[in-house]
Design a protein around this motif. Structure first.
Motif, short mmCIF file in Angstrom:
data_model
loop_
_atom_site.label_atom_id
_atom_site.label_comp_id
_atom_site.label_asym_id
_atom_site.label_seq_id
_atom_site.Cartn_x
_atom_site.Cartn_y
_atom_site.Cartn_z
N PHE A 77 3.65 14.26 7.87
CA PHE A 77 2.78 15.16 8.62
C PHE A 77 1.59 14.43 9.19
CE2 PHE A 77 0.03 15.49 4.94
CZ PHE A 77 0.89 15.46 3.87
N SER A 78 1.13 13.35 8.55
CA SER A 78 0.03 12.56 9.10
C SER A 78 -0.08 11.24 8.35
CB SER A 78 -1.29 13.32 9.02
OG SER A 78 -2.32 12.56 9.62
N LEU A 79 0.57 10.23 8.88
CA LEU A 79 0.48 8.93 8.23
C LEU A 79 -0.90 8.32 8.43
CD1 LEU A 79 3.92 7.34 9.18
CD2 LEU A 79 3.22 8.24 6.96
N GLY A 80 -1.40 7.72 7.40
CA GLY A 80 -2.67 7.02 7.48
C GLY A 80 -2.43 5.56 7.82
N ALA A 81 -3.09 4.69 7.07
CA ALA A 81 -2.94 3.26 7.32
C ALA A 81 -1.51 2.81 7.05
CB ALA A 81 -3.91 2.46 6.46
N MET A 82 -1.07 1.82 7.83
CA MET A 82 0.24 1.19 7.62
C MET A 82 0.02 -0.31 7.55
SD MET A 82 2.55 3.46 10.25
CE MET A 82 4.14 3.08 9.47
N GLY A 83 0.90 -0.99 6.87
CA GLY A 83 0.67 -2.41 6.73
C GLY A 83 1.90 -3.21 6.40
N TRP A 84 1.70 -4.51 6.40
CA TRP A 84 2.74 -5.46 6.03
C TRP A 84 2.24 -6.35 4.91
CZ3 TRP A 84 7.61 -5.28 7.93
CH2 TRP A 84 7.82 -4.55 9.11
N TYR A 85 3.06 -6.53 3.90
CA TYR A 85 2.81 -7.45 2.81
C TYR A 85 3.98 -8.43 2.77
CZ TYR A 85 -0.95 -4.52 0.90
OH TYR A 85 -2.11 -3.83 0.72
N ARG A 86 3.80 -9.51 2.04
CA ARG A 86 4.91 -10.44 1.87
C ARG A 86 4.89 -11.04 0.47
NH1 ARG A 86 2.91 -15.32 5.97
NH2 ARG A 86 1.18 -16.10 4.67
N ASP A 111 5.28 -19.38 5.88
CA ASP A 111 5.41 -17.95 6.16
C ASP A 111 6.72 -17.38 5.60
OD1 ASP A 111 4.03 -18.64 9.38
OD2 ASP A 111 3.00 -17.72 7.67
N THR A 112 7.57 -18.23 5.08
CA THR A 112 8.84 -17.79 4.51
C THR A 112 8.59 -16.85 3.32
OG1 THR A 112 10.03 -19.76 5.19
CG2 THR A 112 10.93 -18.53 3.32
N ALA A 113 9.15 -15.67 3.38
CA ALA A 113 8.94 -14.66 2.34
C ALA A 113 9.76 -13.42 2.68
CB ALA A 113 7.47 -14.28 2.25
N VAL A 114 9.81 -12.50 1.73
CA VAL A 114 10.29 -11.16 2.02
C VAL A 114 9.09 -10.35 2.48
CG1 VAL A 114 11.39 -9.09 1.12
CG2 VAL A 114 12.13 -11.34 0.33
N TYR A 115 9.23 -9.71 3.62
CA TYR A 115 8.15 -8.93 4.20
C TYR A 115 8.40 -7.44 3.95
CZ TYR A 115 6.13 -13.00 6.46
OH TYR A 115 5.51 -14.21 6.70
N TYR A 116 7.39 -6.78 3.42
CA TYR A 116 7.48 -5.36 3.10
C TYR A 116 6.47 -4.58 3.95
CZ TYR A 116 9.75 -7.04 -1.17
OH TYR A 116 10.59 -7.65 -2.08
N CYS A 117 6.90 -3.43 4.43
CA CYS A 117 5.95 -2.55 5.10
C CYS A 117 5.56 -1.43 4.15
CB CYS A 117 6.53 -1.98 6.38
SG CYS A 117 8.02 -0.98 6.18
N ASN A 118 4.39 -0.88 4.37
CA ASN A 118 3.98 0.30 3.61
C ASN A 118 3.22 1.25 4.50
OD1 ASN A 118 1.34 -0.63 3.75
ND2 ASN A 118 1.17 -1.14 1.59
N ALA A 119 3.07 2.45 3.99
CA ALA A 119 2.37 3.49 4.74
C ALA A 119 1.70 4.44 3.77
CB ALA A 119 3.33 4.26 5.64
N ASP A 120 0.50 4.86 4.11
CA ASP A 120 -0.25 5.81 3.29
C ASP A 120 -0.15 7.21 3.91
OD1 ASP A 120 -3.00 3.49 2.66
OD2 ASP A 120 -1.02 3.70 1.73
N GLN A 121 -0.03 8.19 3.03
CA GLN A 121 -0.09 9.58 3.47
C GLN A 121 -0.80 10.36 2.35
OE1 GLN A 121 2.64 11.89 6.14
NE2 GLN A 121 3.50 12.47 4.15
#
Length: 114
Positions: free
Chosen positions: A28-37, A88-98
Motif C-alpha cells: 500500500f505504501s513502500l518506504g525506503a528500498m535498498g540493496w545490500y550485499r 564487488d563480487t557478492a550476493v546482492y539482496y534488495c529490501n523494502a520497508d513498509q
C-alpha cells in the motif's frame, strides 16, 4: 510483500551490470528500498538505499560507481553498477520497508572476474 531481484551475472572488471528488484503482494505504501550485499565469509553490508522521495545513501566503497534509483509506480528499485571491481563480487539482496516491517528478496549473484 515479496521481492524478486534480477540482473546479476558474471562480468569482467571495469564492466557494468544493472540490478532490478520488483516488489509485489500486499503493497500500500513502500518506504525506503535498498540493496545490500554479502561476500563469502563476510557480513551483509549496505550498498545503497533510497527513500520514497528519492534521497539516497551509498557505502563509501561504491560512491561514484553505483547509482540507485526507483520507480514508485512499478514498485521497483534499480542498482546501476559501473566500473565493477573483483571486490564487488557478492550476493546482492534488495529490501523494502513498509510501515514497521522490512522485507528481503532472495538475492542475486554478482561475480566480477576476468
Amino acid at each position: 510483500v515479496q521481492l524478486q531481484a534480477s540482473g546479476g551475472g558474471l562480468v569482467q572488471p571495469g564492466g557494468s551490470l544493472r540490478l532490478s528488484c520488483v516488489a509485489s503482494g500486499s503493497i500500500f505504501s513502500l518506504g525506503a528500498m535498498g540493496w545490500y550485499r554479502q561476500a563469502p565469509g563476510k557480513q551483509r553490508e549496505l550498498v545503497a538505499r533510497i527513500t520514497r522521495g528519492g534521497s539516497t545513501t551509498y557505502a563509501d566503497s561504491v560512491k561514484g560507481r553505483f547509482t540507485i534509483s526507483r520507480d514508485n509506480a512499478k514498485n521497483t528499485v534499480y542498482l546501476q553498477m559501473n566500473s565493477l571491481k573483483p571486490e564487488d563480487t557478492a550476493v546482492y539482496y534488495c529490501n523494502a520497508d513498509q510501515v514497521l516491517d522490512r522485507y528481503w528478496g532472495r538475492g542475486t549473484q554478482v561475480t566480477v572476474s576476468s
